[in-house]
Design a protein around this motif. Structure first.
Motif, short mmCIF file in Angstrom:
data_model
loop_
_atom_site.label_atom_id
_atom_site.label_comp_id
_atom_site.label_asym_id
_atom_site.label_seq_id
_atom_site.Cartn_x
_atom_site.Cartn_y
_atom_site.Cartn_z
N GLN A 152 -23.02 18.94 -20.75
CA GLN A 152 -21.94 19.89 -20.96
C GLN A 152 -22.41 21.32 -20.73
O GLN A 152 -21.72 22.13 -20.12
CB GLN A 152 -21.36 19.72 -22.36
N PRO A 178 -13.14 24.86 -30.52
CA PRO A 178 -14.45 24.32 -30.90
C PRO A 178 -14.77 24.61 -32.37
O PRO A 178 -14.35 25.63 -32.92
CB PRO A 178 -15.42 25.07 -29.97
N SER A 182 -23.43 22.19 -26.30
CA SER A 182 -22.24 21.36 -26.43
C SER A 182 -20.96 22.18 -26.33
O SER A 182 -20.87 23.30 -26.86
CB SER A 182 -22.26 20.63 -27.78
N SER A 183 -19.96 21.61 -25.69
CA SER A 183 -18.64 22.25 -25.62
C SER A 183 -17.80 21.94 -26.86
O SER A 183 -16.70 22.46 -27.01
CB SER A 183 -17.91 21.77 -24.36
N GLU A 184 -18.31 21.09 -27.75
CA GLU A 184 -17.56 20.68 -28.93
C GLU A 184 -17.65 21.69 -30.06
O GLU A 184 -16.83 21.67 -30.99
CB GLU A 184 -18.08 19.32 -29.44
N LEU A 214 -21.75 16.52 -33.95
CA LEU A 214 -21.12 16.26 -32.66
C LEU A 214 -20.44 14.90 -32.59
O LEU A 214 -19.47 14.72 -31.86
CB LEU A 214 -22.16 16.39 -31.54
N ASP A 215 -20.97 13.93 -33.33
CA ASP A 215 -20.42 12.56 -33.28
C ASP A 215 -20.66 11.85 -34.61
O ASP A 215 -21.62 11.09 -34.76
CB ASP A 215 -21.08 11.78 -32.13
#
Length: 372
Positions: free
Chosen positions: A366, A28, A48-50, A303-304
């Motif tokens: 998540q 991560p 978040s797992s990211e 995240l994105d």
């Protein structure tokens, strides 16, 4: 022979370092949050797992640093994340002050939002009137104070220590005044160069009202006649200028502009709460609706990044002259900058609001799944 041995040793060291970097990239993304409270943006990154939130630093802005610290600690208790260290940062801007702001308003007109110095709205506003506190007033949060305690380390020192421990690996997401980052850079001239990426919410280029409702119209007061002004930079212009001239590996700026197409509606809060684990859901449900998603865009970008629909490379600085444009954002395209140390930044001009909302919901899902 000695030269060959040195060459082989250098190649071996490079290989080890590259393996370490590849391993870090597989895990991560390490994130430090620098902000003045606890909100949806924090939860997006914590759940978040990211990403792996390796610390949170606080700073005065919307409220004073001591109150922001208590809010973060209480938020971590709600999120079930007592493992995340919290370091309290700067109480005051480098030069700006409440007294100077009063003097500025007497000469140049009223500011829409003054953060910790705010006592009342200039005109009727849908948002609640913020409570006014002094910088050293006791903190008594609604619902009770946290039992978690902050780190004894001050924020600037914490930031320096962490980026030296993980050179090139940490993303700092800053959504308040940039005082802590400016102090860290002044204490350690290598600080910025050791940060993997700085993503900050601040500045304003030329935003326009997009949503057609009363609250969007009220928020447009902030930029309708002063499109280059934004609170985070205006609260501490000198820090914003120092950060603009620091040698970041990668600098991403989220100005006000993309937020005008977003809104924290009651429907969105319900969607996010439905996806979250129970304690987080209760916190989200109690949030006041109607605000643009300023800071959530910064977290969403981390995240994105593909949610960005329009961006531009610009050189950025902030006006530090105490005049009508004090704290306003300055920007130049390549070749036009004054070359006083300004760094090229990736400036986000527009995002996909639907995709942002999906990222918010996904992060909560998540978190809920990891808690099962």
């Amino acid at each position: 022979m000695l030269r060959i041995m040195r060459t082989l040793l250098a190649l071996w060291v490079a290989m080890v370092l590259s393996l370490g970097t590849a391993h870090a990239a597989d895990g991560p993304r390490k994130v430090i949050i620098d902000d003045e409270g606890f909100q949806l943006m924090h939860l997006m990154l914590l759940e978040s797992s990211e990403v792996e939130v390796v610390g949170i630093t606080t700073v005065s802005g919307n409220t004073w640093a001591n109150r922001a610290t208590a809010m973060v600690l209480r938020g971590l208790e709600i999120a079930g994340r007592p493992d995340v260290p919290v370091a309290q940062g700067a109480t005051y801007p480098l030069l700006n002050s409440e007294a100077l702001t009063k003097r500025w308003e007497a000469i140049y007109g009223k500011l829409t939002w003054k953060g910790a110095w705010m006592k009342q709205w200039v005109e009727p506003t849908a948002q609640t009137t913020p409570a006014y506190y002094g910088p050293d007033d006791p903190v008594n949060l609604p619902g009770g104070n946290p039992t978690l305690k902050p780190s004894p380390e001050i924020a600037a020192n914490f930031l320096i220590r962490m980026v030296r421990q993980y050179p090139g690996e940490i993303t700092i997401v800053a959504c308040g005044p940039l005082t802590n980052l400016a102090l860290a850079q002044r204490l350690d001239p290598q600080f910025a160069s050791l940060v993997g990426e700085l993503v900050y919410m601040g500045g304003s280029l030329n935003p326009h009202q997009v949503l057609d409702d009363q609250q969007a119209q009220e928020f447009a007061r902030e930029f309708a006649n002063s499109p280059r002004r934004e609170f985070n930079a205006r609260f501490d212009p000198e820090s914003a200028s120092i950060v603009s001239r620091s040698p970041w590996r990668k600098l991403t700026i989220i100005p006000v502009d993309p937020s005008t197409a977003t809104q924290r509606t009651r429907t969105l809060l319900e969607r996010v709460a439905k996806a979250a684990k129970p304690d987080v859901a209760a916190f989200v449900s109690d949030l006041e609706p109607g605000f643009p998603l300023w800071d959530e865009i910064a977290a969403g970008y981390v995240l994105d990044p593909a949610m960005v629909t329009n961006a531009e490379d610009l050189y950025v600085d902030y006006n530090t002259q105490f005049g009508a444009n004090y704290g306003d954002m300055l920007s130049w395209r390549e070749h036009y900058q004054p070359d006083l140390g300004e760094q090229k930044a990736y400036v986000v001009r527009a995002i996909d609001p639907v995709r942002l909302e999906a990222v918010m919901v996904e992060a909560m899902q998540q978190g809920a799944q990891s808690d099962e």
